[in-house]
Motif scaffolding. Structure first.
Motif, short mmCIF file in Angstrom:
data_model
loop_
_atom_site.label_atom_id
_atom_site.label_comp_id
_atom_site.label_asym_id
_atom_site.label_seq_id
_atom_site.Cartn_x
_atom_site.Cartn_y
_atom_site.Cartn_z
N TYR A 42 0.84 -1.20 0.00
CA TYR A 42 0.00 0.00 0.00
C TYR A 42 0.87 1.24 0.00
N CYS A 95 1.02 5.10 0.80
CA CYS A 95 0.29 6.04 1.63
C CYS A 95 0.39 7.47 1.08
N PRO A 115 -2.75 -2.18 5.20
CA PRO A 115 -3.38 -0.89 4.88
C PRO A 115 -3.58 0.01 6.10
N CYS A 137 -1.83 3.41 7.40
CA CYS A 137 -0.86 4.47 7.14
C CYS A 137 -0.72 5.43 8.32
N PRO A 186 -4.25 5.15 2.68
CA PRO A 186 -3.75 4.43 1.49
C PRO A 186 -4.27 5.10 0.21
N ALA A 204 -2.54 1.00 -4.23
CA ALA A 204 -1.94 -0.27 -3.85
C ALA A 204 -1.27 -0.89 -5.07
#
Length: 234
Positions: free
Chosen positions: A159, A161, A170, A172, A178, A181
């Motif tokens: 992921y 961020c 996921p 952050c 996120p 991805a």
């Protein structure tokens, strides 16, 4: 005057030549059949990996969508706090759980909970109705898994961020979300192959992976934007 017949040597030479021609023809048809089977196996593998990528990418793109509309009908749903997108980094076989609202279904089935997990090398997917009977707070139903694809060695997700960090789950932190991805799907053919391709791979999260002997692997990687995860303005 009588016609001259074939001698024994001539007959044997003719039989030998015929056997060679038949052998070459049989070998040609066998090679053609094996090549067709290999191409079919390779095509089936690529289609299977692409299908998984398409389904997973579509779910990730929808994660966090809150609004249903159809014509002049509109409804906003509240997704479960802190559970809109969750995932565990399990080596190359990540698990994912997410919620979204889709206008592709009727209002009574608009809110969805979608989950992915593995049983050995079979990737499973659950898509269950989370639409409340009253109000607008989406429910939290239990998953109901169905096999999505066999022969999947990896569903590996990194992921990206909004603050520039790269994370394997996921999360952050409190001040970021996120933004997108990077998804990688790796599969192997269900039938043995002669031209097996690469035997050792490194996934997007730097996980080493060995393909089954005599099978080889096919890998597909792409970045998926997740625009619905951006926090709403206060």
């Amino acid at each position: 005057m009588k016609g001259r017949g074939f001698t024994l040597i001539e007959v044997l030479v003719a039989i030998g030549l015929l056997a060679i021609i038949l052998g070459v023809a049989v070998r040609y048809f066998i090679n053609s059949s094996e090549l067709a089977r290999e191409n079919q196996t390779r095509s089936e593998l690529q289609d299977r990996v692409r299908m998984v990528m398409q389904v997973v990418s579509g779910d990730l793109q929808m994660a966090g969508a809150r609004y249903w509309n159809s014509g002049d009908q509109n409804k906003g749903f509240s997704l479960p706090a802190g559970k809109v997108l969750q995932g565990n980094n399990d080596g190359p076989k990540d698990t994912v759980s997410l919620y979204y609202v889709t206008s592709l279904r009727g209002k009574s089935e608009a809110c969805r909970r979608v989950d992915y997990d593995f049983v050995n090398d079979t990737l499973r997917r659950s898509d269950v109705n989370a639409t409340p009977t009253t109000g607008n707070d989406c429910t939290e139903p239990a998953p109901s898994y169905q096999p999505l694809a066999e022969g999947i060695l990896a569903l590996d997700i990194v992921y990206l961020c909004s603050n520039g960090d790269r994370v394997n789950e996921p999360d952050c932190g409190a001040d970021a979300y996120p933004r997108s991805a990077i998804v990688e799907v790796i599969g192997y053919p269900l039938n043995p192959m002669k031209a097996v391709g690469p035997q050792n791979l490194t996934t997007v999260s730097n996980e080493p992976l060995s393909c089954p002997v005599g099978r080889g692997c096919y890998a597909l990687r792409q970045e998926v934007l997740m625009p619905n995860l951006k926090p709403l303005p206060q």
